[in-house]
Design a protein around this motif. Structure first.
Motif, PDB file in Angstrom:
ATOM      1  N   UNK A  92      13.501  14.492   0.820  1.00  0.00           N
ATOM      2  CA  UNK A  92      13.631  14.080   2.212  1.00  0.00           C
ATOM      3  C   UNK A  92      12.903  12.769   2.427  1.00  0.00           C
ATOM      4  N   UNK A  93      13.603  11.828   3.043  1.00  0.00           N
ATOM      5  CA  UNK A  93      13.048  10.527   3.366  1.00  0.00           C
ATOM      6  C   UNK A  93      12.909  10.443   4.878  1.00  0.00           C
ATOM      7  N   UNK A  94      11.720  10.074   5.341  1.00  0.00           N
ATOM      8  CA  UNK A  94      11.458   9.945   6.773  1.00  0.00           C
ATOM      9  C   UNK A  94      11.146   8.496   7.097  1.00  0.00           C
ATOM     10  N   UNK A  95      11.981   7.909   7.948  1.00  0.00           N
ATOM     11  CA  UNK A  95      11.803   6.548   8.454  1.00  0.00           C
ATOM     12  C   UNK A  95      11.972   6.613   9.966  1.00  0.00           C
ATOM     13  N   UNK A  96      11.045   6.034  10.696  1.00  0.00           N
ATOM     14  CA  UNK A  96      11.091   6.001  12.162  1.00  0.00           C
ATOM     15  C   UNK A  96      11.241   7.402  12.762  1.00  0.00           C
ATOM     16  N   UNK A  97      10.576   8.384  12.157  1.00  0.00           N
ATOM     17  CA  UNK A  97      10.593   9.741  12.672  1.00  0.00           C
ATOM     18  C   UNK A  97      11.864  10.516  12.376  1.00  0.00           C
ATOM     19  N   UNK A  98      12.808   9.907  11.670  1.00  0.00           N
ATOM     20  CA  UNK A  98      14.068  10.571  11.323  1.00  0.00           C
ATOM     21  C   UNK A  98      14.035  10.935   9.843  1.00  0.00           C
ATOM     22  N   UNK A 127       6.013  12.530  -4.528  1.00  0.00           N
ATOM     23  CA  UNK A 127       5.975  12.092  -3.130  1.00  0.00           C
ATOM     24  C   UNK A 127       5.377  10.692  -3.040  1.00  0.00           C
ATOM     25  N   UNK A 128       5.836   9.965  -2.022  1.00  0.00           N
ATOM     26  CA  UNK A 128       5.346   8.621  -1.740  1.00  0.00           C
ATOM     27  C   UNK A 128       5.158   8.488  -0.241  1.00  0.00           C
ATOM     28  N   UNK A 129       4.085   7.834   0.147  1.00  0.00           N
ATOM     29  CA  UNK A 129       3.854   7.471   1.544  1.00  0.00           C
ATOM     30  C   UNK A 129       3.614   5.969   1.561  1.00  0.00           C
ATOM     31  N   UNK A 182       8.486   9.947   1.519  1.00  0.00           N
ATOM     32  CA  UNK A 182       9.457  10.641   0.681  1.00  0.00           C
ATOM     33  C   UNK A 182       8.769  11.838   0.051  1.00  0.00           C
ATOM     34  N   UNK A 183       9.404  13.010   0.156  1.00  0.00           N
ATOM     35  CA  UNK A 183       8.925  14.255  -0.475  1.00  0.00           C
ATOM     36  C   UNK A 183      10.073  14.851  -1.273  1.00  0.00           C
ATOM     37  N   UNK A 227       0.853  -1.190   0.000  1.00  0.00           N
ATOM     38  CA  UNK A 227       0.000   0.000   0.000  1.00  0.00           C
ATOM     39  C   UNK A 227       0.889   1.241   0.000  1.00  0.00           C
ATOM     40  N   UNK A 228       0.770   2.017  -1.086  1.00  0.00           N
ATOM     41  CA  UNK A 228       1.566   3.223  -1.269  1.00  0.00           C
ATOM     42  C   UNK A 228       0.653   4.329  -1.779  1.00  0.00           C
TER      43      UNK A 228
END
Length: 174
Positions: free
Chosen positions: A112-118, A59-61, A94-95, A41-42
């Motif tokens: 910017x890639x966000x994984x685990x709040x980072x 962007x992708x979530x 990802x944005x 699911x993306x």
């Protein structure tokens, strides 16, 4: 895989992934893929015009709990607190911040890639190739991250030191 697209710029062409799109990652050790995973699911948003790259946006979530692994025995470890911690962090985001042309149909997509709040900057090497009728594009992108930058650990030590992320599919005009 379930993709959805949200349109932001009314004047910018918006695209969505065809149902056969893939977003995932793999880990290699000694040139052998030891793990491959794909998000089922993306949510995506691709506003793209090669003549107006400054206004283009990608962007992708990815929904972490939708992850399907090539090795089911690693499922609990990968979704657990050491790697993705799905209980606390439900999404990977990802944005894009800039799209740079590198060659014909080849781009560096900075973002910017966000994984685990980072959140960390990454560059996806990306090919966006139009078909003959220009209503469809072949889309391929990849990057490599260092897992320690996102507080991802593994019982296997350096197994997950480098993670290769890929996006592959066909874009259709929305």
């Amino acid at each position: 895989m379930l993709f959805s697209t949200v349109e932001v710029h009314a004047q910018m062409p918006s695209y969505q992934f065809a149902k056969n799109g893939h977003v995932g990652f793999y880990i290699k050790k000694f040139a052998i893929k030891v793990l491959q995973a794909e998000f089922q699911q993306v949510d995506s948003r691709i506003d793209f015009d090669a003549t107006h790259l400054a206004q283009s946006h990608i962007s992708f979530v990815m929904k972490v709990e939708s992850l399907k692994l090539s090795n089911d025995a690693l499922h609990d470890m990968v979704l657990g607190p050491d790697v993705f911690n799905v209980q606390q962090y439900k999404e990977i985001i990802f944005e894009s911040t800039e799209i740079q042309p590198v060659g014909e149909y080849h781009y560096n997509v900075l973002g910017n890639l966000t994984i685990k709040g980072k959140t960390k900057p990454v560059i996806f090497e990306t090919d966006i190739i139009p078909t003959a009728n220009n209503n469809h594009f072949t889309f391929k992108a990849n990057t490599q991250i260092e897992s320690h930058n996102f507080a991802m650990k593994s019982k296997f030590g350096s197994l997950t030191e480098h993670v290769n992320i890929f996006v592959d599919g066909e874009l259709t005009l929305k």
